[in-house]
Design an enzyme around this catalytic site. Structure first.
Site, PDB file in Angstrom:
ATOM      1  N   SER A   1      -5.098   5.149  -2.810  1.00 45.91           N
ATOM      2  CA  SER A   1      -4.575   6.057  -3.819  1.00 45.91           C
ATOM      3  C   SER A   1      -4.164   5.356  -5.113  1.00 45.91           C
ATOM      4  CB  SER A   1      -3.379   6.847  -3.269  1.00 45.91           C
ATOM      5  OG  SER A   1      -2.290   5.997  -3.005  1.00 45.91           O
TER       6      SER A   1
ATOM      7  N   SER B   1      -3.712   2.117   0.437  1.00 45.55           N
ATOM      8  CA  SER B   1      -3.746   2.507  -0.983  1.00 45.55           C
ATOM      9  C   SER B   1      -3.635   1.371  -1.990  1.00 45.55           C
ATOM     10  CB  SER B   1      -2.663   3.550  -1.269  1.00 45.55           C
ATOM     11  OG  SER B   1      -3.015   4.781  -0.691  1.00 45.55           O
TER      12      SER B   1
ATOM     13  N   LYS C   1       2.483   3.087 -11.128  1.00 49.91           N
ATOM     14  CA  LYS C   1       1.762   4.172 -10.447  1.00 49.91           C
ATOM     15  C   LYS C   1       2.606   5.439 -10.474  1.00 49.91           C
ATOM     16  CE  LYS C   1      -0.331   5.163  -5.903  1.00 49.91           C
ATOM     17  NZ  LYS C   1      -0.552   4.580  -4.552  1.00 49.91           N
TER      18      LYS C   1
END
Lengths: 260, 93
Positions: free
Chosen positions: A149, A173, A73
């Site tokens: 997220s 997230s 990520k």
């Protein structure tokens, strides 16, 4: 290679180990799939295809996930790739020189990073639609959000690009995009996994950035958690190892539940 | 947490998990959320916003000037300015 779009990381690694699949073809399939879905779903911020191809050609090492394609990520540093934090402020970021121990653990597990996955700016929102980039769309219905997220991670796993992808959770997230994209998302206790934060973020007075993955199977999340658990002086919690089923109740265990 | 009722599917999943744990010998009992959910929401919002303020400060240092709204998103800017209005642990929203 269509079966790679649904196979989990444990199965993929087993087939590479047995020689049924070559890591080169597994990684090549992931790259091809990433390139195919990127224009519509926008799951990648940057790619690491050249290094991934070289790594998949061997030696693969003896990690349990040797040859399995993976994504980091884009809120965390991975050496050799820029960290853009989903933000236009960092659009021109240079490739990171260093990486945290958690990333070393993913490397040691044999995972082959093929790129970095999208996030909203600094991971602040539960949907992945940064102003400076196209939205990350849900593979099940591209008119809908991937959640966030860790939206790029979840959309990539659900779209069959990689079987499992690094994700982080401070306020949902990991869990939100896993739910939106039909995946498994475990949020471990903070500090359960090896240290991931660097620089000023590591020195914040309160840290609620929980690190782990979104996956296609509970066993992948369990095995990778064991592989990346903090050990020894790094550990804030006693390591639990590989969890393969419900545990017998500890003597002092007491749980409460409520639904309102 | 803030008083809303979950969907029936969620209630069923929670009850099912509790029943499974009890079956495995865990001591499981109904309880109440042990913190004030509204207060938790405010505290979490304050914490979340403080991260945006730290990012804003770091971006200012990196650029040698405050980032503009062409560089930092409106939500992040709003959170950063919310933190700037916080003094001595009290919010003045």
């Amino acid at each position: 290679m269509d079966e790679l779009t649904w196979m989990d990381a444990t199965e993929t690694a087993a087939r590479v180990r047995s020689g049924e699949l070559f890591a080169t073809e597994v990684v090549e399939a992931a790259i091809g799939r990433a390139e195919a879905v990127q224009p519509q779903l926008h799951v990648l911020v940057s790619d690491d295809f050249a290094r991934a191809r070289a790594k998949s050609a061997g030696p693969l090492g003896d990690g349990p996930f040797a040859g399995v394609p993976f994504l980091i990520k884009d809120l965390d540093d991975y050496a050799g790739l820029p960290t853009r934090h989903g933000s236009r402020v960092h659009a021109d970021a240079e490739p990171s020189i260093n990486q945290a121990p958690l990333m070393d653990a993913y490397d040691a597990a044999g995972l082959v990073v093929i790129g970095k996955s999208t996030s909203p700016e600094q991971g602040y929102l539960p949907t992945t639609e940064p102003v400076g980039a196209p939205p990350t769309r849900n593979p099940w219905d591209p008119s809908r959000s991937s959640g966030g997220s860790s939206g790029g991670a979840a959309a990539a796993v659900a779209a069959g690009v990689v079987p499992v992808a690094h994700a982080t959770d401070g306020g949902g997230s990991i869990r939100i995009p896993a739910a939106c994209c039909g995946l498994f998302g475990l949020k471990p206790s903070v500090g359960r996994t090896r240290p991931a934060l660097r620089g000023r973020r590591a020195n914040a007075p309160i840290i609620i950035a929980h690190q782990h993955v979104v996956s296609r199977s509970v066993r992948d999340s369990a095995a990778l958690l064991a592989e990346t658990e903090a050990q020894g002086e790094e550990a804030r919690h006693a390591p639990v190892g590989v969890v393969t089923g419900p545990a017998a109740a500890p003597a002092a265990d007491r749980s409460g539940w409520w639904t309102r | 947490m803030t008083g809303g009722r979950p969907d029936p599917e969620v209630v069923a999943a929670v009850e099912g998990a509790a029943a499974l744990l009890a079956e495995l010998g865990h001591q499981v009992e109904p309880t109440r959320w042990p913190v004030d959910g509204m207060q938790f929401g405010r505290d979490f919002g304050a914490y979340w916003a403080s991260g945006a303020a730290a990012d804003f400060a770091a971006a200012t240092e990196r650029l040698g000037r405050a980032p503009t709204d062409a560089e930092v998103e409106p939500f992040s800017l709003a959170m950063a300015s919310r933190t700037a209005r916080c003094r001595r642990g009290r919010w003045r929203p």
